[in-house]
Design a protein around this motif. Structure first.
Motif, PDB file in Angstrom:
ATOM      1  N   ALA A  55      33.182  26.101  37.785  1.00  0.00           N
ATOM      2  CA  ALA A  55      32.614  26.576  36.519  1.00  0.00           C
ATOM      3  C   ALA A  55      33.298  27.861  36.068  1.00  0.00           C
ATOM      4  O   ALA A  55      33.323  28.172  34.874  1.00  0.00           O
ATOM      5  N   GLU A  56      33.863  28.596  37.034  1.00  0.00           N
ATOM      6  CA  GLU A  56      34.518  29.872  36.712  1.00  0.00           C
ATOM      7  C   GLU A  56      36.002  29.704  36.396  1.00  0.00           C
ATOM      8  O   GLU A  56      36.671  30.667  36.024  1.00  0.00           O
ATOM      9  N   VAL A  57      36.530  28.499  36.627  1.00  0.00           N
ATOM     10  CA  VAL A  57      37.970  28.281  36.406  1.00  0.00           C
ATOM     11  C   VAL A  57      38.173  27.748  34.986  1.00  0.00           C
ATOM     12  O   VAL A  57      37.560  26.731  34.626  1.00  0.00           O
ATOM     13  N   PRO A  58      38.986  28.383  34.168  1.00  0.00           N
ATOM     14  CA  PRO A  58      39.173  27.941  32.774  1.00  0.00           C
ATOM     15  C   PRO A  58      40.099  26.736  32.686  1.00  0.00           C
ATOM     16  O   PRO A  58      41.233  26.823  32.205  1.00  0.00           O
ATOM     17  N   LEU A  59      39.596  25.566  33.160  1.00  0.00           N
ATOM     18  CA  LEU A  59      40.447  24.373  33.277  1.00  0.00           C
ATOM     19  C   LEU A  59      41.089  23.971  31.952  1.00  0.00           C
ATOM     20  O   LEU A  59      42.220  23.492  31.920  1.00  0.00           O
ATOM     21  N   ASP A  60      40.360  24.182  30.848  1.00  0.00           N
ATOM     22  CA  ASP A  60      40.914  23.724  29.565  1.00  0.00           C
ATOM     23  C   ASP A  60      42.029  24.639  29.055  1.00  0.00           C
ATOM     24  O   ASP A  60      42.645  24.358  28.031  1.00  0.00           O
ATOM     25  N   GLU A  61      42.279  25.723  29.777  1.00  0.00           N
ATOM     26  CA  GLU A  61      43.390  26.609  29.387  1.00  0.00           C
ATOM     27  C   GLU A  61      44.549  26.525  30.377  1.00  0.00           C
ATOM     28  O   GLU A  61      45.446  27.368  30.364  1.00  0.00           O
ATOM     29  N   LEU A  62      44.490  25.532  31.304  1.00  0.00           N
ATOM     30  CA  LEU A  62      45.510  25.454  32.364  1.00  0.00           C
ATOM     31  C   LEU A  62      46.225  24.102  32.367  1.00  0.00           C
ATOM     32  O   LEU A  62      45.640  23.085  31.999  1.00  0.00           O
ATOM     33  N   ASP A  63      47.475  24.140  32.833  1.00  0.00           N
ATOM     34  CA  ASP A  63      48.209  22.909  33.133  1.00  0.00           C
ATOM     35  C   ASP A  63      48.342  22.716  34.644  1.00  0.00           C
ATOM     36  O   ASP A  63      48.473  21.603  35.137  1.00  0.00           O
ATOM     37  N   LEU A  87      47.354  39.113  42.101  1.00  0.00           N
ATOM     38  CA  LEU A  87      47.789  38.115  41.124  1.00  0.00           C
ATOM     39  C   LEU A  87      47.279  38.443  39.723  1.00  0.00           C
ATOM     40  O   LEU A  87      47.981  38.213  38.729  1.00  0.00           O
ATOM     41  N   ALA A  88      46.081  39.020  39.633  1.00  0.00           N
ATOM     42  CA  ALA A  88      45.531  39.359  38.316  1.00  0.00           C
ATOM     43  C   ALA A  88      46.414  40.402  37.634  1.00  0.00           C
ATOM     44  O   ALA A  88      46.502  40.436  36.398  1.00  0.00           O
ATOM     45  N   ALA A  89      47.107  41.212  38.445  1.00  0.00           N
ATOM     46  CA  ALA A  89      48.008  42.218  37.875  1.00  0.00           C
ATOM     47  C   ALA A  89      49.141  41.558  37.092  1.00  0.00           C
ATOM     48  O   ALA A  89      49.768  42.189  36.243  1.00  0.00           O
ATOM     49  N   LEU A  90      49.416  40.287  37.385  1.00  0.00           N
ATOM     50  CA  LEU A  90      50.457  39.557  36.651  1.00  0.00           C
ATOM     51  C   LEU A  90      49.896  38.862  35.408  1.00  0.00           C
ATOM     52  O   LEU A  90      50.596  38.085  34.763  1.00  0.00           O
ATOM     53  N   HIS A  91      48.619  39.137  35.100  1.00  0.00           N
ATOM     54  CA  HIS A  91      47.946  38.514  33.960  1.00  0.00           C
ATOM     55  C   HIS A  91      47.874  36.992  34.116  1.00  0.00           C
ATOM     56  O   HIS A  91      47.986  36.249  33.144  1.00  0.00           O
ATOM     57  N   VAL A  92      47.723  36.559  35.364  1.00  0.00           N
ATOM     58  CA  VAL A  92      47.468  35.143  35.655  1.00  0.00           C
ATOM     59  C   VAL A  92      45.950  35.000  35.797  1.00  0.00           C
ATOM     60  O   VAL A  92      45.317  35.843  36.433  1.00  0.00           O
ATOM     61  N   PRO A  93      45.348  33.957  35.186  1.00  0.00           N
ATOM     62  CA  PRO A  93      43.905  33.777  35.394  1.00  0.00           C
ATOM     63  C   PRO A  93      43.606  33.429  36.856  1.00  0.00           C
ATOM     64  O   PRO A  93      44.083  32.415  37.361  1.00  0.00           O
ATOM     65  N   VAL A  94      42.856  34.291  37.507  1.00  0.00           N
ATOM     66  CA  VAL A  94      42.553  34.116  38.931  1.00  0.00           C
ATOM     67  C   VAL A  94      41.047  34.065  39.119  1.00  0.00           C
ATOM     68  O   VAL A  94      40.316  34.869  38.541  1.00  0.00           O
ATOM     69  N   THR A  95      40.587  33.112  39.914  1.00  0.00           N
ATOM     70  CA  THR A  95      39.176  33.028  40.270  1.00  0.00           C
ATOM     71  C   THR A  95      39.057  33.238  41.775  1.00  0.00           C
ATOM     72  O   THR A  95      39.779  32.602  42.545  1.00  0.00           O
ATOM     73  N   GLN A  96      38.176  34.131  42.185  1.00  0.00           N
ATOM     74  CA  GLN A  96      38.004  34.397  43.621  1.00  0.00           C
ATOM     75  C   GLN A  96      36.935  33.472  44.194  1.00  0.00           C
ATOM     76  O   GLN A  96      35.864  33.326  43.601  1.00  0.00           O
ATOM     77  N   LEU A  97      37.228  32.876  45.336  1.00  0.00           N
ATOM     78  CA  LEU A  97      36.245  32.043  46.045  1.00  0.00           C
ATOM     79  C   LEU A  97      36.154  32.554  47.476  1.00  0.00           C
ATOM     80  O   LEU A  97      37.104  32.414  48.249  1.00  0.00           O
ATOM     81  N   ASN A  98      35.034  33.177  47.816  1.00  0.00           N
ATOM     82  CA  ASN A  98      34.846  33.697  49.174  1.00  0.00           C
ATOM     83  C   ASN A  98      34.006  32.730  49.997  1.00  0.00           C
ATOM     84  O   ASN A  98      32.989  32.231  49.516  1.00  0.00           O
ATOM     85  N   THR A  99      34.422  32.489  51.217  1.00  0.00           N
ATOM     86  CA  THR A  99      33.666  31.567  52.074  1.00  0.00           C
ATOM     87  C   THR A  99      32.565  32.297  52.849  1.00  0.00           C
ATOM     88  O   THR A  99      31.781  31.661  53.546  1.00  0.00           O
ATOM     89  N   ASP A 100      32.510  33.625  52.736  1.00  0.00           N
ATOM     90  CA  ASP A 100      31.548  34.378  53.535  1.00  0.00           C
ATOM     91  C   ASP A 100      30.116  34.223  53.020  1.00  0.00           C
ATOM     92  O   ASP A 100      29.255  33.689  53.722  1.00  0.00           O
ATOM     93  N   PRO A 101      29.804  34.650  51.783  1.00  0.00           N
ATOM     94  CA  PRO A 101      28.412  34.536  51.333  1.00  0.00           C
ATOM     95  C   PRO A 101      28.109  33.099  50.956  1.00  0.00           C
ATOM     96  O   PRO A 101      28.817  32.508  50.142  1.00  0.00           O
TER      97      PRO A 101
END
Lengths: 227, 227
Positions: free
Chosen positions: A110-118, A78-92
């Motif tokens: 905290a890692e998601v740029p909420l103020d830049e998203l609709d 998804l990042a290849a499409l220049h969409v802001p993506v945040t990874q959340l892993n349930t393992d660690p």
């Protein structure tokens, strides 16, 4: 023994809902609509997002929170499409959980740029059972069901099919090559969630993807229900 | 907090292993070999069992313990082949769990005619995460991976692919209709479980099903390792 177990599960879900409400308040404050997108492994959640987000969505700013047990394979796509993506892993830190819960989502906010998203799409871990049990603060839940999985899935995993406001039936291009009765799937779907909105698509050929984009757009623009 | 959670998980797995050993002793006493069969929803576990058990397996008496959240759709399919099938639902009494554990299997053993069987196949709940964490007293774990799920699944669900002694790659008949690189899947498989036995099959056309039957036969006949 059984009653104790039920109580423990109920307490855990209560705690989850409290955190989900806190997430929801954060989303509301930033005017971000949120979709919790679920499916079995390999049903095509990421492929459908790639299709939907390959071109701008009528000015709607879309971000993705990508849930996986481990790795960042979908996030990289998804990042290849220049969409802001945040990874959340349930393992660690979360014991390799088979689903996202409100607390995990909260830990990633905290890692998601909420103020830049609709619109934020949360791609859950591939699993037809537990993700349906945990609200994460989303406005709406949607699921992808692939025709290769068989017509019986709504009957075998009813909670998931009942939890969602939209069922996207994917991989329609494979129908001619399967012993699969689409009417039977839709009949089973209506048996567990009568009249639920459904969409027939192929992420591979693009069939039905316009309707999927329109649906995402409508979620981003709709009046938000009170938390 | 995290350390406490890890301890709780470890204790739960210890308790599970104790019950798994008790199951194993019951299987040993009855000279029954046991396969724990796992996969994502709709990968074809039941279809592969239907194919394998449609004709007698060289005198080996096979039974199935069918795990599902709810319903008995797969058990009904197998019972039509006159195979002794026991249904085990995780919904009532077990909270709708997304996997089988040793205690659930133990609770069903009274219904399984062990003294009439040589081989018991336990069909787990469709899920690529949690079933891999719980031994149930089996001799061997096998999984089914469908080519429609994408090449990345071993990397995204490594515990499952590592836990198994056999990976059955199913739905091979669909390869001409998919953007799927079989070599890449096998490369990813070797990355997480180098050299693990694999089998390329199509439950639909019957391709490779002889090898699958031979493998079940070999499990039924092999010298059993100490519990």
């Amino acid at each position: 023994m059984h009653r104790t177990k039920v109580r423990v599960v109920e307490d855990a879900l209560d705690a989850n809902n409290t955190i989900a409400r806190a997430n929801r308040e954060d989303f509301d404050r930033h005017h971000v609509s949120v979709v919790n997108l679920m499916s079995a492994p390999g049903a095509g959640k990421t492929a459908l997002l790639e299709r939907a987000l390959a071109e701008p969505l009528a000015g709607v700013r879309v971000g993705v929170l990508e849930g996986d047990v481990q790795g960042s394979y979908d996030a990289d796509r998804l990042a290849a499409l220049h969409v802001p993506v945040t990874q959340l892993n349930t393992d660690p830190g979360f014991g390799g959980e088979c689903h996202l819960d409100a607390n995990m989502v909260r830990s990633a906010l905290a890692e998601v740029p909420l103020d830049e998203l609709d619109l934020l799409v949360i791609e859950n871990v591939g699993n037809l059972v537990c993700p349906a049990e945990f609200r994460v603060g989303e406005d709406v839940r949607a699921m992808v069901c692939s025709v290769t999985e068989g017509e019986d899935k709504p009957l075998k995993y009813p909670l998931m099919f009942r939890a969602c406001e939209l069922v996207v039936v994917n991989k329609l291009d494979l129908l001619p090559h399967l012993d699969f009765d689409l009417d039977k799937l839709l009949y089973n779907l209506d048996a567990v969630n009568p009249g639920v909105e459904r969409m027939l698509v192929s992420a591979r050929t693009g069939e039905g993807v316009d309707a999927w984009r329109d649906w995402l757009l409508a979620v981003a623009q709709r009046e938000r229900a009170p938390a």
